[in-house]
Design an enzyme around this catalytic site. Structure first.
Site: not given
Ligand code: KQY
Length: 370
Positions: A358
């Site tokens: 992520c």
């Molecule tokens: O896992 C993700 N791709 C993004 C998570 C966003 C979390 C924001 N607090």
């Protein structure tokens, strides 16, 4: 100069490559918001620096950093990691960065998806998100890459996985969520994916990892190791809420073929034992209206699938789990025999709501200008 294009990758014969294809570099964004990252984001910064350093052993890394954090990031990161000033709302480059596409001549362009913080005013994770929505364009300006902007269609990079040969996997939980493209039907969403990724087949699994605050991004539950081969997050514990989710995905994928008619080979990777936020961890996060609170006892959507494929390596999250960290490493070594498998302790990242995949975004090796 980077131009906005008003056609689509499909029309122009550009496609999104698989992550396992060769990269020019990896992009990341430095964490600092104290309502998501505990203790002034200091521990997350240390983890991001460790992950960036691990990746940079295999390919160049560029880190986007706010003007306030520039000096701190510069001194925490090794010299060979490029640091560029870039305003953002948080640090999820997978989701706010460009999705690069390439053509047969090796030219590189990118899709600049409209971003609304994983659900906008319906169930988005923070407000505002205006700076995040400009990140893809900023990256492409730096790299002289032309972009396709999808105004009217919201998507995050973590909600898609492609095999580079015409097949894409997504979850219904995410792509059909109310806060994203509720004005579009499932078929219309599929058409957008086909146009902007230049694919011909979309495989829809139902849900992502249990309690995933992104409405179940696919990149936390399954991904392509290569065309025809998939890794899937798994648990043998039938009482765990993850069991039925993974079982349903397994059954669906087992009976699917990709666009080339291949049956999919599925490798299961067991999730770690449940990870919950401790009282101390919860108390370290600033409470701000409009941001998802981090509460003691909340189960985190921890999964080893959230790894990054670098040139010649797999950078995967470790959770200090005596049994499953080791099993994940063994499975990754078996599935990727030609890559070095490197684990980085990533509890601080999962506490912020995501993991290594992520916070990274690959830029394919093409022959882009600049
Ligand atoms: O896992 C993700 N791709 C993004 C998570 C966003 C979390 C924001 N607090």
């Amino acid at each position: 100069m980077s131009k906005r294009l008003d056609t689509t990758p499909k029309k122009d014969e550009f496609r999104m490559p698989g992550e396992f294809e060769q990269h020019k570099q990896c992009w990341m964004i430095w964490p600092e918001r104290t309502d998501n990252w505990r203790l002034g984001a200091k521990l997350a910064q240390k983890s991001f620096a460790e992950i960036a350093s691990a990746i940079s052993e295999f390919e160049p890394v560029t880190m986007g950093v706010s003007k306030e954090q520039f000096s701190n990031a510069r001194q925490m990161l090794p010299d060979y990691i490029r640091v560029v000033e870039m305003a953002s709302n948080d640090s999820w480059m997978r989701d706010v960065g460009p999705t690069f596409v390439i053509n047969d001549k090796g030219e590189v362009r990118a899709v600049d998806w409209k971003f609304n913080s994983w659900g906008g005013l319906v169930d988005g994770l923070y407000f505002p998100w205006d700076q995040d929505d400009k990140i893809a364009q900023k990256v492409c300006e730096i790299e002289n890459v032309d972009t396709y902007r999808t105004d009217g269609f919201i998507l995050e990079g973590g909600s898609i996985h492609v095999d580079g040969e015409g097949t894409c996997i997504v979850t219904e939980e995410c792509l059909l969520s109310k806060g994203r493209n509720s004005h579009l039907t499932k078929e219309e969403i599929e058409e957008k994916l086909k146009e902007y990724l230049n694919i011909e087949k979309v495989i829809w699994i139902k849900n992502g990892i249990y309690n995933d605050e992104t409405n179940g991004h696919v990149d936390n539950i399954c991904c392509f190791a290569r065309p025809g081969e998939i890794l899937l997050a798994w648990t043998d514990d039938e009482k765990d809420p993850q069991y039925n989710i993974s079982k349903s995905a397994y059954d669906l994928l087992t009976n699917e073929t990709d666009v080339k008619g291949r049956k999919l080979e599925i490798h299961k990777i067991h999730i770690p034992n449940p990870i919950v936020i401790t009282k101390e961890e919860s108390e370290g996060v600033d409470a701000i209206d409009g941001t998802l609170p981090r509460e003691e006892g909340d189960r985190q959507a921890a999964s080893y699938i959230n790894f990054y494929i670098a040139n010649g390596a797999i950078i995967f999250p470790l959770f200090n789990d005596e049994k499953y960290d080791k099993l994940a490493e063994e499975k990754l070594k078996e599935v990727f025999p030609d890559r070095k498998v490197v684990g980085v302790y990533a509890r601080e990242i999962i506490l912020g709501g995501g993991n290594i995949h992520c916070i990274t975004q690959q830029q394919p090796l093409g022959k882009s200008i600049g």
